[in-house]
Design a protein around this motif. Structure first.
Motif, short mmCIF file in Angstrom:
data_model
loop_
_atom_site.label_atom_id
_atom_site.label_comp_id
_atom_site.label_asym_id
_atom_site.label_seq_id
_atom_site.Cartn_x
_atom_site.Cartn_y
_atom_site.Cartn_z
N LEU A 1 0.82 -1.21 0.00
CA LEU A 1 0.00 0.00 0.00
C LEU A 1 0.86 1.26 0.00
O LEU A 1 0.56 2.23 -0.70
N GLY B 1 2.14 3.99 -3.45
CA GLY B 1 1.57 5.32 -3.28
C GLY B 1 1.97 6.29 -4.36
O GLY B 1 1.25 7.22 -4.70
N PHE C 1 -2.66 5.61 -7.44
CA PHE C 1 -2.87 6.15 -6.10
C PHE C 1 -3.07 7.65 -6.18
O PHE C 1 -2.26 8.35 -6.80
N CYS D 1 -1.86 11.69 -1.16
CA CYS D 1 -0.88 11.11 -0.25
C CYS D 1 0.40 11.93 -0.24
O CYS D 1 0.92 12.26 0.81
N CYS E 1 0.29 9.59 4.26
CA CYS E 1 0.82 8.24 4.40
C CYS E 1 1.69 8.12 5.65
O CYS E 1 2.12 7.03 6.00
N ILE F 1 -10.27 -2.66 -2.75
CA ILE F 1 -9.21 -1.68 -2.60
C ILE F 1 -8.41 -1.53 -3.88
O ILE F 1 -8.04 -0.42 -4.28
N SER F 2 -8.12 -2.65 -4.55
CA SER F 2 -7.49 -2.65 -5.87
C SER F 2 -7.39 -4.09 -6.34
O SER F 2 -7.22 -5.00 -5.51
N ARG G 1 -9.77 4.06 1.09
CA ARG G 1 -9.59 2.63 1.23
C ARG G 1 -8.11 2.28 1.43
O ARG G 1 -7.76 1.43 2.24
N ARG G 2 -7.23 2.94 0.66
CA ARG G 2 -5.81 2.66 0.79
C ARG G 2 -5.28 3.16 2.14
O ARG G 2 -4.52 2.46 2.81
#
Length: 242
Positions: free
Chosen positions: A91, A95, A100, A104, A110, A163-164, A214-215
């Motif tokens: 994750l 980023g 993404f 972030c 993050c 999420i992916s 979600r991430r």
């Protein structure tokens, strides 16, 4: 003229005779406990003290768990920690990719400090595990908290679904491992007669409305799960000690 003894009143012998005739005034010898009665009272006091200590002592390592169960739990903890670390690393490392969102890098969400604020914003709960501390370990409460925490993280991992596509296999593996661990704990609680009559139900889970949430939520859940399992590992290793 009266004698001095008459003026001073009755003598000791007369007092004994008077007391003997007065109810509620037993002689001194009757107030003393017989040896048999004293032994009975001492025995009762000893049993009372022993029962008090027994009631005040929590159900701890003295009631040992099967070694096979503890070794399996320790193995499951290590497996889940490895799965969670892989999810968290992917994750964070992904980023910078185009998939993404730029929030972030722009807002540094993050980093742990910013993610902690986001955790409160998203309403991601944490699971307590205070009863598994080696200093105040209570076996029944520890197993209850451990199962409740794993059950909570089952729901949090389910909330991260979608999420992916790339992370879906890792997330599914982590969720299955957490479910297996929770089932193992529950079966042991049933063997001990300590399982609740009804299995717990999942409460309200956070809703992630964007891919970024979600991430970021995934990083938070994986991090919290890791800390939770660290405490669980210490408690289980303490129980596994001879």
């Amino acid at each position: 003229m009266k004698l001095m003894g008459e003026c001073l009143g009755p003598g000791r012998g007369e007092l004994r005779q008077q007391r003997a005739g007065v109810p509620g005034l037993p002689e001194r010898s009757a107030l003393l406990l017989s040896p048999h009665l004293l032994s009975v009272l001492q025995l009762l006091l000893w049993h009372s003290a022993l029962w008090t200590v027994h009631e005040a002592t929590p159900l701890g390592p003295a009631r040992s768990l099967p070694q096979s169960f503890l070794l399996k739990c320790l193995e499951q903890v290590r497996k889940i920690q490895a799965d969670g670390a892989e999810l968290q690393e992917r994750l964070v490392s992904e980023g910078g990719q185009s998939s993404f969102p730029p929030q972030c890098a722009a807002h540094k969400l993050c980093h742990p400090e910013e993610l902690m604020l986001l955790r409160h914003s998203l309403g991601i709960p944490q699971a307590p595990l205070s009863s598994c501390s080696s200093q105040s370990l209570q076996l029944t409460s520890c197993l209850n908290q451990l199962h409740g925490g794993l059950f909570l993280y089952q729901g949090l991992l389910q909330a991260l679904a979608g999420i992916s596509p790339e992370l879906a296999p890792t997330l599914d593996t982590l969720q299955l491992d957490v479910t297996d661990f929770a089932t193992n704990i529950w079966l042991q609680m049933e063997d001990l007669g300590a399982a609740p009559a009804v299995q717990p139900t999942q409460g309200a889970m956070p809703t992630f409305t964007s891919a970024f949430q979600r991430r970021a939520g995934g990083v938070l859940v994986a991090s919290q799960l890791h800390r939770f399992l660290e405490l669980a590992y210490r408690g289980l290793r303490y129980l596994a000690e001879p």
